[in-house]
Design a protein around this motif. Structure first.
Motif, short mmCIF file in Angstrom:
data_model
loop_
_atom_site.label_atom_id
_atom_site.label_comp_id
_atom_site.label_asym_id
_atom_site.label_seq_id
_atom_site.Cartn_x
_atom_site.Cartn_y
_atom_site.Cartn_z
N GLY A 273 -3.30 4.36 11.23
CA GLY A 273 -3.06 5.69 10.68
C GLY A 273 -3.66 5.92 9.31
N LEU A 274 -4.31 4.92 8.72
CA LEU A 274 -4.92 5.10 7.40
C LEU A 274 -6.42 5.33 7.57
N ASP A 275 -6.98 6.21 6.76
CA ASP A 275 -8.42 6.43 6.75
C ASP A 275 -9.04 5.57 5.65
N ILE B 148 0.86 -1.19 0.00
CA ILE B 148 0.00 0.00 0.00
C ILE B 148 0.89 1.23 0.00
N GLU B 149 0.66 2.11 -0.97
CA GLU B 149 1.38 3.39 -1.03
C GLU B 149 0.35 4.50 -0.85
N ALA B 150 0.47 5.22 0.24
CA ALA B 150 -0.41 6.36 0.52
C ALA B 150 0.40 7.63 0.36
N ALA B 151 -0.21 8.65 -0.21
CA ALA B 151 0.48 9.91 -0.48
C ALA B 151 1.10 10.47 0.80
N GLN C 281 -10.24 1.07 2.04
CA GLN C 281 -11.25 0.07 2.38
C GLN C 281 -11.42 -0.97 1.27
N ARG C 282 -11.35 -0.58 0.02
CA ARG C 282 -11.51 -1.56 -1.06
C ARG C 282 -10.29 -2.47 -1.14
#
Length: 189
Positions: A98-100, A30-33, A123-124
């Protein structure tokens, strides 16, 4: 060369001992900005498709079987300390910290056969991983999903999931008739 890691695509997988199949793996990245990259890799036994991970040294109290045990759970807290599904969810909970749920991410799923990449929401992406974790845990009520784990399809939509579930079920019934196991097509005695 035996005992040495062998390259499979862009991943590394340890060679299996002679006469044994190597553990399967599924890696979710998972890569989050602005938050970097988070990775969770599941290793599955090639025969029974259960997870063969190393666990956290001290699982949280919520993973204890006696903590809100499912009413239809056949496991006994005197014999099994931790809920098999909850124990396998610990790493997923850590990954989500920490992820929404609505946050946009780049999800990459790597298996020995393919690499799937998509822009999606937390979530997906995690619902796909949750399905795999659930199917491959030792929970007595989710084991029937385990054969679908062999052909895990990340980010499957409802139609794809229903098709895979029905196909897996009907194939099991067909082979049951060939192997003289009870199936939906068996005549009552």
């Amino acid at each position: 060369m035996r005992g040495q890691p062998e390259k499979i695509g862009s991943t590394t997988q340890a060679a299996a001992p002679p006469g044994q199949a190597a553990a399967m793996f599924v890696r979710y990245v998972i890569e989050a900005a602005g938050r970097g990259e988070k990775t969770l890799e599941l290793h599955l036994d090639p025969v029974d498709l259960q997870q063969v991970e190393n666990r956290r040294p001290a699982p949280p109290a919520w993973a204890l079987l006696s903590h809100h045990q499912c009413v239809n759970c056949p496991l006994r807290p005197q014999e099994v300390r931790y809920c098999p599904l909850a124990l396998n969810l610990v790493r997923l909970v850590d990954l989500c910290a920490g992820l929404d749920s609505y946050e946009q991410i780049r999800l990459t799923v790597v298996t020995p056969e393919r690499r799937v990449q998509a822009e999606t929401t937390v979530q997906r992406g995690l619902s796909s991983l949750l399905g795999l974790i659930t199917a491959t845990s030792a929970c007595p009520h989710t084991g029937f999903f385990r054969p679908m784990a062999r052909f895990h399809l990340p980010l499957a939509n409802e139609e794809e999931t229903v098709y895979r579930a029905i196909s897996t079920y009907l194939l099991a019934q067909y082979f049951g008739t060939l192997w003289a196991s009870p199936s939906i097509w068996s005549s009552p005695a």
